[in-house]
Design an enzyme around this catalytic site. Structure first.
Site, PDB file in Angstrom:
ATOM      1  CD  GLU B 312      -2.464  -1.327   2.758  1.00  0.00           C
ATOM      2  OE1 GLU B 312      -2.011  -0.834   3.806  1.00  0.00           O
ATOM      3  OE2 GLU B 312      -3.611  -1.809   2.680  1.00  0.00           O
ATOM      4  CB  CYS B 408      -8.127   1.294   8.231  1.00  0.00           C
ATOM      5  SG  CYS B 408      -7.649   0.751   6.593  1.00  0.00           S
TER       6      CYS B 408
END
Lengths: 646, 646
Positions: B312, B408
């Protein structure tokens, strides 16, 4: 259709001969050194060391991958093919030495696999899916056939026949046998090669069994994994999926290439070979459908197959990303072999066209001009900084490597090239098919008699060919492949137009007599190729081609940021032979535009309503296979276009 | 520069209010259900269960990721912000219940982390790199600050102050303390929030310590890993590299965004906050350099950051692949927060421009129009079949999901949106800065007195704004951001042109008195954007924009195979408000060409010298944030161009 043995074909100086000499002079000796772990800074091979240890001559653990034995096998196969056209007692000695080690290593019941013998031989044949056991056997079998055919020496063939007996006693439909099949296909096609020598039905039957059992409802791999109590994570990965191994459904029901590309194509070769030997029409249909799917929906213009690095695999129809492509060298080599098996099923020019595509593009791009550096992955676009800094394309190396931990590709290239003499012609009844075009002499026996001819050409540099009939017989037919890229050609026999029959990509010429001279001139202008609009990645782009060769832009000739270049195909191209460039190539050039950096601050990412400023420049293209022979730099096959029509 | 509290700002019906109501009506109740594992078919959260177990109320193992506690923390923070502008006793009860559980779960010495408490609490603070312990503490701290500020209730603040005392006793420069820092930055910025309430120097000092120790030569993570005897494979992965955690060098020496995107941006927020509170010029320079690097070299036009799914993470300058992009929703949200910290360091219009970019594009694209489906990854190109069948982009989901194992993003969106009232204005001395444009009333105290005004606008649907001064004082200055995309605007006060000062992206208007009416009209034509030619992936392409909003093509409006569409920006665009489409949008359309499938057999992959046949069509664009609200289909932001100039 029969192969024309490489013993019958002498390839004279030519593009192909250059490749062959490179293999003989450089790759075969170099690879023997790597197999013996003698090349400094190269990933160790362990091949010979493993064999010595299995033979009990040294004490060493198994080194390298589970399929390490296959590297040696492919080298023996390559070296054997070479021995047909080059005396090389040194190499023959090396092979004999390796064969001796194999003989010593083979167990009493015929088993021969250094990985299991050096780890835990009681575990043999318990993990067909992951551990490449039958794959290694297949490659050793191919090596044995090649060495026997080249030299007449039987020792390796006998070793492998004993091993095949053990495999045959272990696997089969009978209740007391395992109902398994290889995780990596290869042995199927090798068994048919063995059968072509032995004509022992048992060998053909076993090949057919592995194909027919594959993907059956019982799902052998899953049951095997249960018994092994394989790790949870692994069993959840792509590498535990039956489709990855072309075992998601019975082979006879498969119609779309899927999973690991090399596995898929090796399987198809086996299927085609069994279909040919048995006349099995269902298997032939599988081949036809798969051929269509691969070549017309999943193949890059360079002949690369396997679109994704995840599992070195096919993805789906019309998905052809150029920057994240895998395109393993081995997969293109496998396609080259498949073409030959397909031709033997049925003489369609299309198969020879794809052979050409493979031969002059996606296979030999796997090695440098010296034959000592190799690509595993063959991208259609390379930006070295991206390869270095973006993990998603870390598999795309911007430079060829000395060797690999998994070194399947280099010896595979060697065996393909060393056996080129057997790939030039095929024969059926009284017809000699010319599939590849190169300078050579062929003298072979057809059904009706002996035939001998010579071919002279600079192909693939141009398309002019001269064939001279040296020996013929009544009823002899010469079939010349007419590549699909040809828009215009001339054909004369002794200066006059012959009567020919054009059928599915071949020109058939009858009544050729000793002394006849055939001139075959394939016009080879530069052309541009567009991809089917269903290929999202190539919209608005063209590739530049000349004859069988795909071209590319390199940074060395065009500067960096190659994506900023665009061409207008309507403007035409220049093609010029350059003897001193990249070993002698036809360079292509054309006017081009380049989006300018002028006006762009290097800390400005986007601009609103700013018209692009283009500079005029010249785009220079070199054959794709020759890229990365002048240092590291950007490369690009598909080029943007501009112009009224675009 | 000071924040203007959300208590001082009432947002009336508008684009932003719609978002806020969606959060209040749907997301906050929905997310409470997910935290309690009550949503069928959604990935379980385990948050409340973990807390109950840690509090000893039930017997259950820890569920979910190591950072699961942070989901609850972000939800509490979001719900707290909401309580400022909406009475919601039910939600307040839920928060109190969760706080009670936390109080019960907290250990005697102040520790609070359900993962360690439910596995092996003796291992606490031994794996800062991988296990998100200080990250969770940071989010709980932010929640505590928000809940205290919204309700005045101290219990959670007290719990967290005790925990911070423990952390402060554990980490620091003193010899008897660990010289560590978080593997996932977050607590730095949270500690400055705490400091803004407590003004306890200890809290600011600890934030600064974590920043200054980070990447120091001693390399804490490596030493920690040695002590843990972490697995070999993991330690060889990208997740074991210090640069991945922005710890490859001291923070003060960093100038290029690298590694995990959310971590990188959260770190920068902490750095900016500490720089503001301490006046540290070196830290400010780090922020300036990093800001420049991210926004001018590594940010997608949608505001997405983090180019690769591998970790990421950021990749490198000008690398902006549209199809393999990561662009995590959380990373864009982090950028939105960073903008506010940067403005507080120095009022540059650029920061507000990026806030706008984030707000109207890459953040809210993370949720659907109903607020109950979420994207983790925000691509600039989506072909559903590719996402399904090509592992390399398996991270790009073609449809928003109900919830995630690692969830998240959804609560992060909720807390960003719920706190929008505090993002509209900023204040410095006697100047009120208008950063976001929306319908609202603000009444706040500046240095020289109280000020009150109302704003009315349909922004971002158009750029017409009316401000009415309701209360003022001598010396009051209103600073209106002038977005960089504006080419033409008018500004009047009571119908006449005022004297203004234009400085770094703000128009400063003096002498505004009660009753003054300001009309601010930003022309909002459709424009096209080109990327810097150094971005290889966008060569020859444009993006369509209007005001702060980036547009995209969707299959629903344009059919599939969107890569075949091209537009000529010279032809102009039409923009039309459509009340009933996608919740009310301005749709953009223009003449376009589409490469035709006519003449292409579906088993034909390449064609030689065939001119592309194009059909005329109309391209219809919708705002990027609104894509995938009408079923699954292709989407594309960057569009090919044609025309004389291209």
């Amino acid at each position: 259709m029969q192969k024309v043995s490489s013993k019958d074909v002498n390839i004279r100086p030519s593009f192909l001969r250059t490749l062959m000499d490179r293999v003989a002079d450089r790759m075969i000796p170099y690879q023997w050194e790597t197999l013996n772990d003698l090349v400094p800074d190269a990933a160790p091979s362990y091949c010979i060391r493993n064999l010595k240890a299995a033979a009990g001559l040294i004490d060493a653990p198994h080194g390298g991958c589970v399929f390490q034995d296959s590297d040696l096998a492919k080298w023996i196969e390559a070296a054997s093919y070479m021995l047909v056209w080059r005396d090389d007692p040194e190499t023959e000695k090396h092979i004999d030495y390796a064969v001796e080690l194999m003989e010593k290593a083979q167990t009493g019941d015929g088993y021969l696999n250094t990985y299991y013998q050096l780890t835990d031989v009681t575990k043999r044949f318990t993990n067909l899916r992951d551990n490449h056991e039958l794959y290694c056997a297949g490659h050793m079998l191919e090596a044995a056939c090649a060495y026997y055919e080249a030299t007449g020496k039987r020792k390796l063939l006998d070793i492998m026949s004993r091993y095949v007996d053990l495999i045959d006693a272990t696997f089969g439909p009978e209740e007391n046998k395992k109902h398994g099949y290889p995780g990596h296909e290869e042995i199927e096609l090798a068994l048919v090669k063995l059968y072509s020598i032995t004509r022992d039905e048992k060998h053909l039957r076993l090949a057919k069994y592995f194909i027919d059992e594959r993907g059956s409802a019982a799902q052998y791999f899953d049951r095997e994994a249960e018994q092994r109590a394989s790790s949870y994570a692994w069993e959840r990965s792509v590498y535990a999926k039956n489709v990855y191994y072309q075992a998601g459904s019975p082979v006879r029901e498969q119609f779309q290439a899927i999973g690991h590309a090399v596995r898929q194509v090796y399987l198809l070769i086996g299927v085609a070979e069994v279909a040919r030997e048995t006349g099995d029409e269902t298997l032939r249909t599988v081949c036809d459908n798969m051929w269509k799917n691969i070549t017309r929906r999943q193949m890059y213009i360079t002949g690369a197959v396997g679109q994704t690095a995840f599992g070195e695999a096919f993805t789906f129809d019309f998905d052809l990303p150029n920057d994240t492509v895998y395109g393993e060298t081995c997969a293109s080599i496998a396609m080259f072999f498949l073409c030959q098996s397909m031709i033997r099923l049925r003489p369609l020019g299309e198969y020879g066209d794809v052979m050409d595509k493979m031969l002059y593009n996606g296979t030999i791009s796997g090695m440098n001009l010296e034959g000592d550096r190799f690509f595993y992955v063959n991208p259609l676009e390379c930006i070295p900084e991206r390869s270095k800094k973006s993990q998603i394309i870390a598999h795309i190396k911007p430079e060829r490597q000395k060797w690999f931990g998994c070194a399947c590709c280099p010896p595979n290239l060697a065996r393909m090239i060393a056996n080129l003499p057997s790939s030039v012609f095929m024969a059926e009844k009284n017809t000699l098919y010319a599939n590849l075009f190169t300078c050579c002499d062929v003298k072979t026996k057809l059904e009706g008699g002996s035939v001998s001819l010579s071919a002279d050409t600079r192909y693939p540099l141009d398309g002019v060919m001269k064939f001279e009939i040296k020996e013929s017989f009544d009823g002899f037919v010469l079939a010349l492949r007419l590549p699909r890229w040809v828009r215009s050609y001339t054909l004369t026999v002794n200066g006059a137009s012959p009567e020919t029959v054009m059928d599915e990509g071949y020109l058939y010429i009858n009544d050729l007599k000793k002394g006849d001279v055939i001139l075959y001139d394939l016009q080879m202008p530069v052309s541009t190729v567009s991809a089917n609009p269903r290929v999202s990645q190539d919209a608005g782009l063209v590739a530049v081609k000349r004859g069988p060769m795909v071209y590319c832009l390199e940074e060395k000739d065009n500067g960096d940021m190659l994506s900023n270049l665009s061409i207008d195909p309507e403007n035409g191209f220049e093609a010029e032979f350059k003897q001193d460039k990249l070993g002698g190539i036809v360079e292509i050039s054309c006017p081009a535009k380049r989006i300018s950096l002028n006006g762009w601050d290097e800390y400005e990412l986007y601009a609103q309503d700013r018209k692009p400023v283009c500079e005029d420049c010249t785009a220079r293209f070199v054959p794709y296979y020759a890229w990365n022979n002048r240092g590291k730099g950007e490369m690009r096959v598909w080029v943007r276009t501009h112009g009224k029509e675009r």
